[in-house]
Scaffold this active site. Sequence first.
Site, PDB file in Angstrom:
ATOM      1  N   TYR A 111       0.775  -1.234   0.000  1.00  0.00           N
ATOM      2  CA  TYR A 111       0.000   0.000   0.000  1.00  0.00           C
ATOM      3  C   TYR A 111       0.812   1.292   0.000  1.00  0.00           C
ATOM      4  CZ  TYR A 111      -4.002  -3.011   0.536  1.00  0.00           C
ATOM      5  OH  TYR A 111      -4.955  -3.970   0.306  1.00  0.00           O
TER       6      TYR A 111
ATOM      7  N   PHE B 105     -10.694  -3.950  10.818  1.00  0.00           N
ATOM      8  CA  PHE B 105     -11.814  -3.984   9.869  1.00  0.00           C
ATOM      9  C   PHE B 105     -11.319  -4.469   8.523  1.00  0.00           C
ATOM     10  CE2 PHE B 105      -9.944   0.211   9.997  1.00  0.00           C
ATOM     11  CZ  PHE B 105      -9.752   0.529   8.656  1.00  0.00           C
TER      12      PHE B 105
END
Length: 399
Positions: free
Chosen positions: A121, A399
């Site tokens: 990322y 999450f």
Amino acid sequence: MSIEFRDLRTPEEVNAGFRVFLRAMVGLPFRDLDATELTEPGRYLGAADGDTIVGSADSYTSWLVVPGGARVPHAAVTHVGVLPTHRRRGIVSGLIERQLRDVAARGEVVASLRASEAVIYERFGYGVASSTQSARVGLKRASLRPGVPAGGEVRLVDGEVTVDLLDGIYQQAAWTGAIHRPHGWWRLGQILREADATAHYVVVHRTGGVDDGYAIYRPENTDSWFTSPERVVTVTDFVALNDGARAGLWRHLLALDLVDVVAFDALPLDDVLPLAVLDRRSVALGPAHDETWLRLVDVEAALRARAYESEETVVIEVHDGLLPANDGRYEISAKAVARTESAPDLTVDVATLAAAYLGGTRWRHLAAAGRVVTHSPEAVRRADALFASDTQPFAGTVF
């Protein structure tokens, strides 16, 4: 056949995208879930090879608490995956770049995610902005110091726990790095607890008639619970809005009968539990690992939203390869943040700025690692003074 990137709108498409995510993660169990219960309409992106969904990237509408206590509009990015049959085709890049443009168009200032792999990322502008650690507390040796607050009332709510009860407490979260937990997050947790054969216990702390903390925990290895030489309880969610609530929940957990070890899945790097016990060695801390991967989607708005700890000024030049509107020089002080044409003191890419943004990574460490171009000898010191934070950032939400 070419890959088409598009919104997943129908229940069939949403569930197909979620199955792609589960398949791509390998280690996650397949469950009979309706993904429309867990996702937010209009935010799920898919990559289609003909009629087949082969990749997906999702997000939730959220907020992030930044230094100073402000909550900024935030996209909680999740459910990113590509089928193993379609790797190395630029699908992740296409999904994340499209998602960033969508997030920017919504006016969300930042995005964050939890990375399954640490090398993916940064090239999309994400930097590690907070870290976390686990802990194991040996109850035979763990006693709280006399000066630790007594705390308030702790009540058991195992059989009556509702999303509204816990979310009502969590919605008041004000520590740096905390994020909003959307309905889908709470619903998934509820589903997983109900499907688990092992009991999950929930306690709520109250001070002066107001709920201000809770803990969720479960016993490990219950098949051999009464013959095990070490009975362990794992705390999977620990929320305390103040010192009294934190101490009251500690007192409950450290006094559990038939338990030898209380393990915490995630604590801030500067959690005070080791300082609160008489025997420091009764608390064994696990290694630090990355938690929040942060992306500044609107650099100017993000810089303006947080508070600064120094009266000095620094000019930072930022480069953003995916969102060129962020390119520029920013003059930052405790009084104001503004774009400028002045010569920069420091030059960084947007991922490096994200790493420093919440105060969890020092500018001098980034400079020592070769991630900062320094144009002024004193600039790193001034940047460290400006971006300092009283506490280590911590989300506490997976999450």
